[in-house]
Design an enzyme around this catalytic site. Structure first.
Site, short mmCIF file in Angstrom:
data_model
loop_
_atom_site.label_atom_id
_atom_site.label_comp_id
_atom_site.label_asym_id
_atom_site.label_seq_id
_atom_site.Cartn_x
_atom_site.Cartn_y
_atom_site.Cartn_z
N ARG A 29 44.31 35.50 20.73
CA ARG A 29 45.21 36.62 21.05
C ARG A 29 44.65 37.45 22.19
O ARG A 29 43.46 37.73 22.25
CB ARG A 29 45.46 37.47 19.81
CG ARG A 29 46.17 36.69 18.71
CD ARG A 29 46.59 37.57 17.53
NE ARG A 29 46.91 36.72 16.38
CZ ARG A 29 48.06 36.07 16.21
NH1 ARG A 29 49.03 36.23 17.08
NH2 ARG A 29 48.26 35.30 15.15
N ASP A 30 45.57 37.84 23.09
CA ASP A 30 45.18 38.67 24.24
C ASP A 30 44.73 40.05 23.75
O ASP A 30 45.33 40.64 22.85
CB ASP A 30 46.38 38.79 25.20
CG ASP A 30 45.97 39.32 26.56
OD1 ASP A 30 46.04 38.55 27.53
OD2 ASP A 30 45.57 40.50 26.65
N ASN A 87 48.88 32.90 36.02
CA ASN A 87 48.69 33.62 37.28
C ASN A 87 47.60 32.94 38.11
O ASN A 87 46.61 32.46 37.56
CB ASN A 87 48.28 35.07 37.00
CG ASN A 87 49.34 35.83 36.21
OD1 ASN A 87 50.53 35.65 36.46
ND2 ASN A 87 48.92 36.65 35.27
N VAL A 96 41.00 37.30 35.23
CA VAL A 96 39.93 36.49 34.65
C VAL A 96 40.00 35.11 35.30
O VAL A 96 41.03 34.42 35.22
CB VAL A 96 40.06 36.37 33.12
CG1 VAL A 96 38.96 35.47 32.56
CG2 VAL A 96 40.01 37.76 32.46
N HIS A 100 44.10 30.16 32.50
CA HIS A 100 44.65 30.45 31.17
C HIS A 100 46.16 30.54 31.25
O HIS A 100 46.72 31.09 32.19
CB HIS A 100 44.06 31.74 30.59
CG HIS A 100 44.09 32.91 31.54
ND1 HIS A 100 43.17 33.07 32.55
CD2 HIS A 100 44.94 33.94 31.63
CE1 HIS A 100 43.45 34.18 33.22
NE2 HIS A 100 44.52 34.73 32.69
N HIS A 102 49.33 32.16 29.64
CA HIS A 102 49.81 33.22 28.75
C HIS A 102 51.00 32.67 27.96
O HIS A 102 51.93 32.10 28.56
CB HIS A 102 50.31 34.42 29.56
CG HIS A 102 49.25 35.15 30.32
ND1 HIS A 102 48.67 36.31 29.87
CD2 HIS A 102 48.68 34.90 31.54
CE1 HIS A 102 47.79 36.75 30.76
NE2 HIS A 102 47.77 35.91 31.79
P1 DGP Z 1 45.27 37.48 33.94
O1 DGP Z 1 45.70 38.85 34.40
O2 DGP Z 1 46.38 36.44 34.07
O3 DGP Z 1 43.96 37.03 34.53
O4 DGP Z 1 45.05 37.66 32.36
C1 DGP Z 1 43.82 37.94 31.78
C2 DGP Z 1 44.11 38.38 30.37
O5 DGP Z 1 42.92 38.30 29.63
C3 DGP Z 1 44.60 39.82 30.23
O6 DGP Z 1 45.91 39.82 29.68
C4 DGP Z 1 43.61 40.49 29.28
C5 DGP Z 1 42.89 39.33 28.68
N1 DGP Z 1 41.49 39.54 28.38
C6 DGP Z 1 40.52 39.95 29.24
N2 DGP Z 1 39.34 40.00 28.63
C7 DGP Z 1 39.55 39.61 27.35
C8 DGP Z 1 38.69 39.44 26.23
O7 DGP Z 1 37.47 39.65 26.26
N3 DGP Z 1 39.27 39.03 25.07
C9 DGP Z 1 40.61 38.76 24.98
N4 DGP Z 1 41.09 38.36 23.80
N5 DGP Z 1 41.45 38.89 26.03
C10 DGP Z 1 40.91 39.31 27.19
#
Ligand code: DGP
Length: 114
Positions: A29-30, A87, A96, A100, A102
């Protein structure tokens, strides 16, 4: 990659709410959900962006979508519908740099996306 947050989640060094995994894929989960269901589906292999994929990664990326399909079913959103987004780089909002997918669901989605 030692400085990659998602590689640390794969290694178990950072906790995450894991919803699915197999030999190649992990999904959790995000941290900052943008919908009632917001899951990140990632390859266990470190690939920074879509630009860094090679032809040998094609099957692996297909497995991200098969995992998303399965998670959507297990979370009960497959029939109502869901959105998958990947993205790539700064203008798309990638923060990140470990590929990944979403998986977003549980509310009506806007089009075009912002
Ligand atoms: P993007 O913007 O497409 O690179 O999405 C990165 C997503 O990663 C963002 O929605 C927040 C999520 N995220 C960043 N760090 C962490 C983490 O440590 N744990 C989790 N579960 N999600 C994270």
């Amino acid at each position: 990659m030692s400085d990659c947050i998602f590689c640390k989640i794969i290694a178990g060094d950072i906790p995450a709410d894991i919803v699915y995994q197999n030999d190649d894929v992990l999904a959790f989960r995000d941290l900052n959900p943008q919908a009632p269901l917001h899951v990140l589906v990632i390859p266990k292999k470190h690939i920074a962006t879509i630009n860094d994929m090679t032809a040998t990664d094609a099957e692996l990326v297909g497995k991200l979508y098969l995992a998303a399909q399965q998670i959507a079913r297990q979370e009960g959103v497959a029939d109502d519908g869901y959105r998958t987004v990947m993205n790539c780089n700064e203008l798309a909002g990638q923060t990140v740099f470990h590929m990944h997918l979403h998986l977003l669901a549980g509310r009506a989605m806007n089009w075009p996306p912002g």
